[in-house]
Design a protein around this motif. Structure first.
Motif, short mmCIF file in Angstrom:
data_model
loop_
_atom_site.label_atom_id
_atom_site.label_comp_id
_atom_site.label_asym_id
_atom_site.label_seq_id
_atom_site.Cartn_x
_atom_site.Cartn_y
_atom_site.Cartn_z
N UNK A 1 0.90 -0.93 -0.42
CA UNK A 1 0.12 0.04 0.16
C UNK A 1 0.99 1.19 0.11
N UNK A 2 1.76 1.27 0.63
CA UNK A 2 2.70 2.01 0.77
C UNK A 2 3.18 2.38 -1.26
N UNK A 3 3.57 1.40 -1.83
CA UNK A 3 4.13 1.52 -2.80
C UNK A 3 3.06 1.91 -3.76
N UNK A 4 1.88 1.41 -3.82
CA UNK A 4 0.87 2.44 -4.15
C UNK A 4 1.07 3.98 -4.17
N UNK A 5 1.13 4.28 -2.95
CA UNK A 5 1.25 5.86 -2.98
C UNK A 5 2.08 6.19 -3.73
N UNK A 6 3.42 5.64 -3.67
CA UNK A 6 3.95 6.05 -4.37
C UNK A 6 4.40 5.93 -6.07
N UNK A 7 3.52 4.76 -6.46
CA UNK A 7 2.83 4.39 -8.25
C UNK A 7 1.81 5.82 -8.34
N UNK A 8 1.65 6.15 -7.23
CA UNK A 8 -0.04 7.60 -7.68
C UNK A 8 0.64 8.44 -8.26
N UNK A 9 1.83 9.21 -7.24
CA UNK A 9 2.76 10.19 -7.53
C UNK A 9 3.68 10.42 -8.85
N UNK A 10 4.20 9.05 -9.21
CA UNK A 10 5.01 8.72 -9.53
C UNK A 10 4.23 9.12 -10.97
N UNK A 11 3.03 8.32 -11.77
CA UNK A 11 2.54 8.69 -12.49
C UNK A 11 1.89 10.14 -12.72
N UNK A 12 1.50 10.21 -11.52
CA UNK A 12 0.35 11.39 -11.68
C UNK A 12 1.69 13.12 -11.78
N UNK A 13 2.66 13.16 -11.29
CA UNK A 13 4.08 14.20 -10.81
C UNK A 13 4.54 13.91 -12.15
N UNK A 14 4.79 12.97 -12.96
CA UNK A 14 6.59 12.40 -13.11
C UNK A 14 6.35 13.24 -14.91
N UNK A 15 7.37 13.69 -15.18
CA UNK A 15 7.05 13.77 -16.86
C UNK A 15 7.88 13.53 -17.57
N UNK A 16 8.50 12.22 -16.88
CA UNK A 16 9.42 11.33 -17.80
C UNK A 16 9.10 10.96 -19.41
N UNK A 17 10.01 10.85 -20.18
CA UNK A 17 8.64 10.55 -21.21
C UNK A 17 8.93 8.79 -21.37
N UNK A 18 9.29 8.16 -19.90
CA UNK A 18 8.55 7.01 -19.66
C UNK A 18 7.41 7.12 -18.92
N UNK A 19 7.03 7.71 -18.19
CA UNK A 19 5.72 7.75 -17.91
C UNK A 19 4.66 7.99 -18.47
N UNK A 20 5.03 9.45 -19.63
CA UNK A 20 4.15 10.10 -20.78
C UNK A 20 3.89 9.00 -21.44
N UNK A 21 4.47 8.17 -21.89
CA UNK A 21 4.57 6.70 -22.61
C UNK A 21 3.04 5.99 -21.74
N UNK A 22 3.09 5.59 -20.90
CA UNK A 22 2.29 4.40 -20.47
C UNK A 22 1.53 5.30 -20.01
#
Length: 845
Positions: free
Chosen positions: A141-162
């Motif tokens: 569940x702690x990893x879920x919070x990190x995942x949500x933040x990463x997907x919402x806040x990251x502007x890396x090409x990798x995440x934008x592709x996802x």
């Protein structure tokens, strides 16, 4: 050398905690981040891994992300028993989220067996990330919070592709009630100077521990059984989306490392799951996990343990819906830092592995989305085109005299989107339908397996759970499709009688109605012999156990009696009949001494350290939610000062009961001797015999004759655990012969009854000719794995249920669990008979 190893492990731990300040330990490779999106640390006030995060804070943070970002939305899809929210956090590109309904519509075309589309790569892949089904496995569940933040806040090409190529649904906490139980424990014992000693209170949760839900059920076994609101809500969501990939994140022993699929070879001889799933898809994804974990130096293993044989896990049920379900098991810190054989394991380390595996899953799904979508389409197409190897076209069943058990089973089928048809009183479930494999799951039984050691149950034919008498058919006639059970039960409304009312005991809800009437002050008797009599609905025959409410014997007026009985009928949907005469057409008259007034149960159960929380929870759940009866739960630490005379029935589930010394055992025995009823289940029955509380015995393997003794065969050491595991009864279904004239058998018409056995408790038949209530039949095996040794030497000669005298009282000993996982509707009545009719059982000497 050992000192040096622990020194470096200590330095490593300190380094991790320092890195937590910026959270770079987890996601620095996903930069740059949008600074306007709050990090988990900014929102919570502490870094992920520094404390265990409560579920309400998890929901609050995800809600905040959905408020500030156009990449995310959140929905409440259900609530737990303790009223905690079950939420699904959706994250994708802003464009995808704006067109989510259209994407869903396009995605579901690949599940529709009547349409054929081939734009496999053009529709975003649907990924559902599930975390924390076991409450005290908290890292995910702690990893879920990190995942949500990463997907919402990251502007890396990798995440934008996802985000462009997928729609990701995050279920951060599948079991919020259990998680918060563990979170409170871990945080309340956390010290400023972290204690890694394994024996510290932080790492040793108190009973019942946080693994389970409110009623102490393992929700990871409930996907197929669908007993609890958490599972029912999750299944409803899953069947609305049919995701391509579903994850199931867990934790295991502290001295382990990290596990990802493939699992050990599937145990079924002829698996209903396509081989492409458990071989091709798993082998396609595995290199992604290995590569990601190799980069950070995390150790892992595959193929050696766990299995997907039982279809009711979060890592197996979605496989039967055309998706790929993935199991992850991470070594647990069970607190914030703990000693292991490899040094110290920290909470942040466990979270990072879960986070890394999450993104490896997303990467693999996105890069293979066309393959996954085509596989899902072919999965459902084959369901309506393939012919069953059995040659059957479907199954038929009829349930007599018990409309509420019938309704419960049909509800179960509809929950799993199985098409059901009815003609007259006969139901038909065809195999030619999109849920072909779920139909097999419900009805097929197996006796041949590739493996002999199962991670869990080896039998799950739910028709047997519900004691449904069914037949496989080469051809089927469908009738009308049943889409709801709302109007399935049509009872004639009771008419007022000035003489008496009768309720047949066969119905599943009759015990609940009985307790309701008793709690309202009515005197109710039970028939200990059958009879036929003229009623408001004409001449009718009544079975053993039928309830009699004589109007003239009540302390209430006829109007008050009628009101209570009407309420009971409406509340529990049972048939009730009025009669104006006590003269029977056949059998006993209503004034016969074979009608016995029933004492209202006052039930207590011993719980706490040394008792099986699963079995205790099953008893609590049955009485609390279905019978609507209070049960006093006495912790073992309070037994010494408990006044047992307040109760007439005491339940003891499996357990060691080491806290009960000879004085306390005598207290128990003296209480029962006063005329009370002691009910024991499985290990509780063995304890009763071992402590010589009753004059019963366990079945022992026949001694071989001297000439038959053989020299012990030398075998490879590596096979020891496999060979010993073969002799464990891990979960199989057997047939018993039930004495339906015994009070414990009241409400059953057939003497043949399926029971569930998942223990090594084998009761020898009683020396009293009348006390062995249920005995395994000559050929008892119905479904699941059992060794020949156990079947021939222990099960066949044994009793499943017996009664033993204790002074003026009695002990009722179950070898098997009649309430297993809240799903055994077929044997619940045995247990309820023990509660409601136990006081009327006389055990002939």
């Amino acid at each position: 050398m050992k000192i040096i190893k622990h020194f470096f492990a200590f330095l490593f731990t300190i380094t991790l905690l320092q890195n937590l300040e910026a959270q770079d330990y987890y996601f620095k490779d996903k930069a740059p981040f949008n600074s306007e999106i709050p990090t988990p640390e900014q929102f919570l006030g502490y870094g992920i891994g520094e404390h265990h995060t409560r579920h309400d804070l998890i929901v609050a943070y995800l809600t905040k992300l959905a408020e500030v970002s156009d990449r995310a939305s959140i929905e409440i899809y259900g609530k737990t028993y303790e009223k905690r929210k079950l939420v699904m956090f959706a994250v994708s590109s802003p464009k995808n989220l704006q067109n989510l309904d259209a994407i869903k519509s396009e995605h579901l075309k690949f599940v529709d067996t009547e349409t054929t589309v081939k734009n496999y790569d053009e529709v975003p892949v649907i990924i559902q990330l599930g975390y924390n089904v076991h409450g005290n496995e908290p890292s995910s569940s702690e990893a879920a919070l990190l995942t949500a933040y990463t997907l919402v806040a990251s502007n890396s090409p990798e995440v934008l592709n996802y985000l462009e190529k997928s729609v990701i649904f995050i279920d951060p906490t599948i079991n919020p009630d259990g998680r918060d139980r563990h979170t409170q424990w871990a945080n309340q014992y956390q010290a400023k100077n972290l204690v890694s000693d394994n024996i510290d209170a932080e790492h040793t949760e108190g009973w019942p521990r946080g693994r389970t839900n409110h009623y102490w059920f393992d929700l990871n076994r409930d996907w197929l059984l669908a007993v609890h609101p958490e599972s029912k809500a999750k299944l409803k969501w899953l069947h609305s989306w049919y995701p391509n990939v579903v994850t199931d994140f867990h934790e295991m022993g502290t001295n382990s490392h990290h596990f990802f699929e493939p699992m050990k070879p599937i145990g079924s001889w002829d698996p209903i799951m396509p081989k492409e799933n458990y071989e091709d898809l798993n082998n396609l994804f595995a290199p992604y996990f290995a590569t990601a974990l190799d980069k950070v130096g995390s150790l892992y293993y595959t193929k050696e343990s766990f299995d997907g044989t039982y279809p009711g896990y979060g890592s197996s049920y979605p496989d039967l819906q055309g998706g790929l379900a993935l199991l992850f098991e991470q070594a647990s810190s069970r607190g914030h830092v703990q000693d292991t054989d490899y040094g110290k394991i920290t909470f942040p380390f466990t979270i990072r592995n879960q986070y890394i595996s999450t993104f490896a899953t997303i990467t693999a799904a996105v890069e293979n989305k066309g393959f996954l979508r085509k596989y899902q389409q072919e999965f459902f197409k084959s369901a309506v085109t393939k012919k069953a190897k059995s040659g059957l076209a479907g199954y038929e069943f009829t349930v007599e005299n018990d409309k509420n058990r019938e309704k419960a089973f049909v509800d179960q089928l509809l929950t799993h989107k199985i098409k059901v048809y009815k003609k007259g009183d006969t139901y038909t479930v065809p195999l030619k339908q999109p849920q072909h494999r779920m139909v097999q799951t419900m009805f097929e039984t197996y006796s041949k397996f590739r493996d002999s050691v199962f991670y869990d149950a080896s039998a799950w034919s739910l028709a047997n759970f519900y004691n449904i008498k069914y037949q496989g058919k080469k051809t089927v006639s469908l009738g009308n499709e049943i889409t709801s059970t709302e109007n399935l039960i049509q009872n004639s409304k009771i008419k007022k009688s000035s003489y008496a009312y009768i309720i047949d005991w066969d119905d599943y809800n009759s015990p609940a109605a009985l307790y309701y009437m008793q709690s309202k002050g009515l005197t109710v008797a039970a028939a200990f012999k059958p009879f036929s009599i003229n009623t408001s609905a004409g001449d009718k025959s009544f079975n053993y156990g039928s309830l009699l409410i004589p109007v003239s014997k009540q302390k209430k007026s006829s109007n008050e009696v009628f009101k209570i009985i009407t309420e009971a009928q409406e509340k529990f949907e049972i048939p009730v009949f009025g009669t104006n005469s006590g003269f029977s057409l056949k059998g006993i008259d209503l004034g016969s001494n074979n009608f016995r007034a029933l004492e209202k149960p006052k039930v207590a159960m011993l719980i706490g350290e040394g008792t099986n929380s699963y079995e205790a929870g099953e008893v609590w759940h049955l009485l609390d939610t279905r019978i609507q009866m209070p049960i006093t739960k006495i912790r073992m630490s309070n037994y010494g000062r408990a006044n047992l005379d307040k109760y007439n029935t005491l339940v003891m589930v499996s357990g060691s009961y080491s806290a009960l010394d000879s004085i306390q055992r005598n207290k128990l025995k003296d209480w029962a001797a006063k005329g009370n009823t002691l009910i024991t289940i499985a290990g509780g029955s063995k304890w009763l015999i071992d402590k010589k509380m009753v004059k019963e015995s366990l079945t022992k393997k026949p001694k071989s004759k001297e000439k038959d003794k053989k020299e012990i065969k030398r075998m490879p050491y590596v096979d020891a655990s496999e060979n010993s595991g073969r002799e464990r009864v891990g979960g199989a279904i057997f047939e018993v012969d039930l004495d339906v004239t015994h009070p414990l058998g009241f409400g059953y018409r057939s003497s043949k009854l399926p029971v569930y056995k998942n223990n090594m408790v084998f009761l020898a038949p009683s020396k009293s000719a009348y006390a062995t209530v249920a005995k395994y039949t000559e050929n008892p095996h119905i479904d699941g794995f059992v060794s020949k040794n156990n079947l021939d030497n222990f099960i066949k000669p044994s009793a499943s249920l017996l009664v033993s005298p204790l002074g003026r009282g009695r002990a009722i000993l179950f070898a098997d669990n009649p309430n297993f996982r809240g799903a055994w509707y077929g044997t619940n009545k045995l247990f309820l008979n023990a509660l409601f009719l136990g006081s009327e059982i006389r055990v002939p000497r």
